[in-house]
Design an enzyme around this catalytic site. Structure first.
Site, PDB file in Angstrom:
ATOM      1  N   ARG A  78      25.208 -15.890 -11.298  1.00 19.47           N
ATOM      2  CA  ARG A  78      25.636 -17.243 -10.898  1.00 19.47           C
ATOM      3  C   ARG A  78      24.707 -17.802  -9.823  1.00 19.47           C
ATOM      4  NH1 ARG A  78      31.026 -14.673 -11.149  1.00 19.47           N
ATOM      5  NH2 ARG A  78      31.888 -15.203 -13.185  1.00 19.47           N
ATOM      6  N   ASP A 106      33.608 -15.347 -22.040  1.00 15.74           N
ATOM      7  CA  ASP A 106      34.791 -14.755 -22.660  1.00 15.74           C
ATOM      8  C   ASP A 106      35.996 -15.688 -22.586  1.00 15.74           C
ATOM      9  OD1 ASP A 106      35.186 -14.575 -19.943  1.00 15.74           O
ATOM     10  OD2 ASP A 106      35.770 -12.468 -19.931  1.00 15.74           O
ATOM     11  N   GLU A 192      35.736 -16.942  -5.934  1.00 13.70           N
ATOM     12  CA  GLU A 192      35.977 -18.382  -5.999  1.00 13.70           C
ATOM     13  C   GLU A 192      36.268 -18.941  -4.614  1.00 13.70           C
ATOM     14  OE1 GLU A 192      37.379 -16.510  -9.917  1.00 13.70           O
ATOM     15  OE2 GLU A 192      37.512 -16.066  -7.781  1.00 13.70           O
ATOM     16  N   HIS A 219      41.613 -17.940 -20.681  1.00  8.16           N
ATOM     17  CA  HIS A 219      40.870 -16.708 -20.391  1.00  8.16           C
ATOM     18  C   HIS A 219      41.180 -15.712 -21.505  1.00  8.16           C
ATOM     19  CE1 HIS A 219      38.348 -14.463 -17.871  1.00  8.16           C
ATOM     20  NE2 HIS A 219      39.224 -13.849 -17.114  1.00  8.16           N
TER      21      HIS A 219
END
Length: 242
Positions: A78, A106, A192, A219
């Site tokens: 990321r 995913d 996060e 998810h």
């Protein structure tokens, strides 16, 4: 912009195919696909070449010491995507419109989600389905403001939200050049919060998806593949990519 970390596994090409089929239907989307590898793999290189959408293919390996169970995943990938994005725009004059979304391979995405996030001014948020041991998790909204979190795990997190549950305006990414996902001191499930704390506050969050009452991303995760009958010897004479 969609940043997608990916790594080699039996379902990798299947996951990327499903994601590309979604992204191909989204206008003005640029895909930043980042492999967890020391070099670009042939499989992903061929896939990107035939994907039929604007795509930047990067690679950076996760150090072996961070591959233990219980440690945050995809941090380096990321951050590589963020670095590429900032480098691409550093010499362009403002304002530079755009929205960044962290799209793991995913998950399953509704096309409506991408329309919702286009109006992001700073950081927008929405529910995520099938996550945290619940049917969904979501920001709690009152009078158009986020006031808390409906979550099945650690409601005390500063931002109790999944990676698929927010988008950030490009201007915010560019105006906070040091905002990255952290390794030092970070825990699983806290990435996060660690990232969002650097760029916004809960009071500034912009609820989307009908005041966070619609699930537009799930998810799902592909079922773990059973390869028990895959032969160790006398393999097929043709080498077929899966």
């Amino acid at each position: 912009y969609a940043i997608t970390p990916t790594y080699s596994r039996p379902v990798q090409k299947a996951e990327l195919t499903r994601l590309a089929n979604t992204f191909r239907q989204v206008s003005r989307l640029h895909w930043i696909l980042v492999e967890d590898a020391a070099a670009r793999s042939e499989l992903v290189t061929r896939f990107v070449a035939g994907a039929g959408l604007p795509c930047t293919h990067l690679h950076v390996p996760t150090p072996r010491r961070y591959k233990r169970p219980g440690l945050p995943r995809a941090t380096e990938q990321r951050n590589a995507g963020l670095a590429w994005l900032r480098q691409r725009h550093q010499h362009l004059p403002p304002p530079q419109p755009g929205v960044l979304f962290f799209a793991d391979d995913d998950n399953t995405y509704s096309l409506e989600l991408f329309q919702e996030m286009r109006t992001t001014r700073k950081v927008s948020v929405w529910p995520v389905g099938l996550v945290g041991g619940r049917r969904y998790e979501r920001p709690l909204v009152e009078n158009g403001k986020v006031v808390g979190w409906y979550t099945g795990w650690r409601a005390d997190r500063p931002f109790a939200i999944d990676m698929a549950g927010f988008a950030v305006s490009l201007q915010v990414i560019l105006s906070h050049p040091k905002a990255v996902f952290k390794r030092r001191g970070s825990q699983p499930g806290m990435q996060e919060s660690d990232f969002l704390k650097q760029i916004t506050t809960v009071e500034e969050l912009e609820p989307k998806a009908n005041n966070c009452t619609k699930v537009l991303v799930w998810h799902t995760r592909t079922e773990k593949v059973n390869l028990a009958n895959e032969p160790k010897y006398h393999l097929d004479t043709v080498n077929i990519e899966v």
